[in-house]
Design a protein around this motif. Structure first.
Motif, mmCIF file in Angstrom:
data_model
loop_
_atom_site.group_PDB
_atom_site.id
_atom_site.type_symbol
_atom_site.label_atom_id
_atom_site.label_comp_id
_atom_site.label_asym_id
_atom_site.label_seq_id
_atom_site.Cartn_x
_atom_site.Cartn_y
_atom_site.Cartn_z
ATOM 1 N N UNK A 288 0.854 -1.199 0.000
ATOM 2 C CA UNK A 288 0.000 0.000 0.000
ATOM 3 C C UNK A 288 0.886 1.244 0.000
ATOM 4 N N UNK A 289 0.383 2.298 -0.623
ATOM 5 C CA UNK A 289 1.171 3.524 -0.760
ATOM 6 C C UNK A 289 0.252 4.734 -0.559
ATOM 7 N N UNK A 290 0.803 5.856 -0.051
ATOM 8 C CA UNK A 290 0.004 7.069 0.076
ATOM 9 C C UNK A 290 -0.523 7.557 -1.272
ATOM 10 N N UNK A 291 -1.724 8.092 -1.232
ATOM 11 C CA UNK A 291 -2.300 8.698 -2.424
ATOM 12 C C UNK A 291 -1.801 10.141 -2.498
ATOM 13 N N UNK A 292 -1.040 10.441 -3.540
ATOM 14 C CA UNK A 292 -0.426 11.771 -3.666
ATOM 15 C C UNK A 292 -1.188 12.585 -4.702
ATOM 16 N N UNK A 293 -1.718 13.712 -4.267
ATOM 17 C CA UNK A 293 -2.501 14.582 -5.147
ATOM 18 C C UNK A 293 -1.585 15.263 -6.165
ATOM 19 N N UNK A 294 -0.467 15.813 -5.680
ATOM 20 C CA UNK A 294 0.492 16.474 -6.576
ATOM 21 C C UNK A 294 1.834 16.640 -5.871
ATOM 22 N N UNK A 295 2.892 16.683 -6.697
ATOM 23 C CA UNK A 295 4.241 16.964 -6.183
ATOM 24 C C UNK A 295 4.679 18.282 -6.793
ATOM 25 N N UNK A 296 5.107 19.221 -5.941
ATOM 26 C CA UNK A 296 5.527 20.551 -6.402
ATOM 27 C C UNK A 296 6.938 20.843 -5.921
ATOM 28 N N UNK A 297 7.708 21.627 -6.687
ATOM 29 C CA UNK A 297 8.984 22.091 -6.140
ATOM 30 C C UNK A 297 8.722 22.966 -4.918
ATOM 31 N N UNK A 298 9.630 22.923 -3.954
ATOM 32 C CA UNK A 298 9.456 23.713 -2.727
ATOM 33 C C UNK A 298 9.231 25.192 -3.051
ATOM 34 N N UNK A 299 9.885 25.662 -4.109
ATOM 35 C CA UNK A 299 9.768 27.080 -4.480
ATOM 36 C C UNK A 299 8.330 27.445 -4.890
ATOM 37 N N UNK A 300 7.521 26.415 -5.244
ATOM 38 C CA UNK A 300 6.127 26.676 -5.635
ATOM 39 C C UNK A 300 5.143 26.252 -4.539
ATOM 40 N N UNK A 301 5.626 26.216 -3.301
ATOM 41 C CA UNK A 301 4.799 25.724 -2.190
ATOM 42 C C UNK A 301 3.501 26.509 -2.031
ATOM 43 N N UNK A 302 3.537 27.800 -2.378
ATOM 44 C CA UNK A 302 2.336 28.629 -2.196
ATOM 45 C C UNK A 302 1.129 28.016 -2.922
ATOM 46 N N UNK A 303 1.369 27.438 -4.105
ATOM 47 C CA UNK A 303 0.255 26.829 -4.859
ATOM 48 C C UNK A 303 -0.356 25.664 -4.076
ATOM 49 N N UNK A 304 0.487 24.893 -3.414
ATOM 50 C CA UNK A 304 -0.005 23.764 -2.617
ATOM 51 C C UNK A 304 -0.824 24.237 -1.427
ATOM 52 N N UNK A 305 -0.320 25.265 -0.739
ATOM 53 C CA UNK A 305 -1.059 25.826 0.406
ATOM 54 C C UNK A 305 -2.425 26.357 -0.051
ATOM 55 N N UNK A 306 -2.433 27.024 -1.216
ATOM 56 C CA UNK A 306 -3.695 27.604 -1.707
ATOM 57 C C UNK A 306 -4.702 26.489 -2.012
ATOM 58 N N UNK A 307 -4.218 25.401 -2.600
ATOM 59 C CA UNK A 307 -5.119 24.286 -2.925
ATOM 60 C C UNK A 307 -5.702 23.683 -1.650
#
Ligand code: NAP
Length: 321
Positions: A288-307
């Motif tokens: 079993x493995x975690x379900x990953x929605x998306x992988x982003x570069x750390x420099x684009x972390x703001x997009x992940x926080x917004x989502x």
């Protein structure tokens, strides 16, 4: 080094308090070591920190992030256990009244490097990618403890998981299915319900929907928006395990229902280092493995926080430095 940090607290607009930029290199004091972060995952905890919850202003600026997988000073691939207990604490770290999570008192994992106590390192199974392993320390560990330590369920029992799309909830779906449970979920969003079924849930319901029968246990991280439904879903003597209250924490306690049906209402927080090691071995042994929605570069972390702030996530968001 590049890091994602809280520069201020903003209760209404957490993204306004977020900074992505240079922070000083971590310092490893006695018994601590520096881990080269290869992947770090985002948790709702990081949004709470930006809102100023659990992170007082006198500790700012603070690098965010509880979860990381990386390489330690000796070249070992490791997963970081985020619960930092007092030096002299022995036993279940989550019960230490002085425990903190990385990013609460000590700088967090959303950075190129992070300092952690050596005893908080868990070997990363080679079969898991760094991205997958970085999802385990908070969301997956919390789901593991809720299900296998607190809920008291047996194979063949039915569990209801509220808010299917969340990091903890999506982990619980996979773990519960693997453990031979009948898995029911709710979500605000029918598309997330469908994804939950693809992930292993037997059936997905609209939030608040009447269920075909009562369940043995409910895993609750949503809080106020689903609390009443959670209590109503339980069979007499059933168990509600709660580890989060994303939508608010002041629902009616429904005390009459709790005592009349002899319900168990149990709190749960994170898990021990040993539980994290067992979880990693479970992933390795079962596939079993975690379900990953998306992988982003750390420099684009703001997009992940917004989502995450918008609720536009299914599973985990991972950053790579
Ligand atoms: N105690 C602990 O150790 C611990 C550990 C991890 C997390 N937590 C807490 O557990 C909660 C979930 O964490 P997470 O990282 O899984 O968060 P997440 O990935 O952002 O997930 C958010 C969750 O909220 C659900 N939700 C349903 N109705 C909502 C509403 N009306 N308003 C807002 N959200 C709603 C979402 O479900 P749908 O979108 O599918 O409806 C989803 O399950 C957070 O509050 C977090 O702080 C606690």
């Amino acid at each position: 080094m590049l890091a994602v940090y809280a520069a201020a607290a903003n209760a209404d607009d957490p993204l306004a308090a977020l900074e992505v930029g240079e922070r000083p290199e971590p310092d490893a004091s006695d018994g601590w070591t520096v881990v080269e972060v290869r992947a770090a995952s985002l948790n709702h905890h990081d949004l709470w920190s930006l809102r100023g919850i659990g992170l007082p202003e006198d500790r700012l600026p603070m690098i965010l992030g509880c979860d990381a997988a990386g390489v330690d000073g000796d070249g070992n691939e490791v997963i970081v256990h985020s619960v930092i207990a007092s030096d002299d604490w022995r036993g279940d770290e989550t019960l230490d009244p002085k425990r903190t999570l990385l990013s609460e008192k000590h700088q967090g994992t959303l950075a190129e490097r992070v300092a952690v106590p050596r005893r908080n390192l868990v070997p990363k199974p080679a079969a898991l990618s760094f991205e997958e392993a970085s999802c385990l320390p908070t969301a997956w560990l919390t789901a593991y403890r809720m299900l296998f330590v607190k809920a008291g369920v047996q194979p063949g029992d039915t569990v209801l998981i509220q808010g299917a799309g969340g990091g903890v909830a999506s982990a619980a779906i996979v773990l519960a299915r693997q453990a031979g449970l009948r898995v029911w979920v709710t979500s605000r969003d029918a598309a997330k319900g469908e994804k939950a079924v693809e992930l292993g849930a037997h059936e997905a319901f609209e939030s608040g929907a009447k269920l075909p029968e009562r369940v043995d246990a409910v895993l609750e991280t949503v809080g106020e928006a689903t609390w009443k439904h959670s209590l109503r879903a339980l069979r007499p003597g059933g168990t509600l395990v709660v580890s989060g209250a994303t939508s608010g924490q002041a629902p009616s306690a429904e005390l009459q229902r709790v005592f009349f049906l002899q319900l168990n209402v149990l709190g749960s927080t994170m898990g021990t280092r040993e539980e994290l090691a067992r979880l990693a071995r479970l992933c390795e042994a079962s596939g079993i493995r975690p379900s990953i929605d998306r992988v982003l570069p750390l420099s684009e972390a703001r997009d992940g926080f917004a989502a995450m702030d918008a609720g536009d996530v299914f599973g985990k968001i991972v950053f790579t430095p």
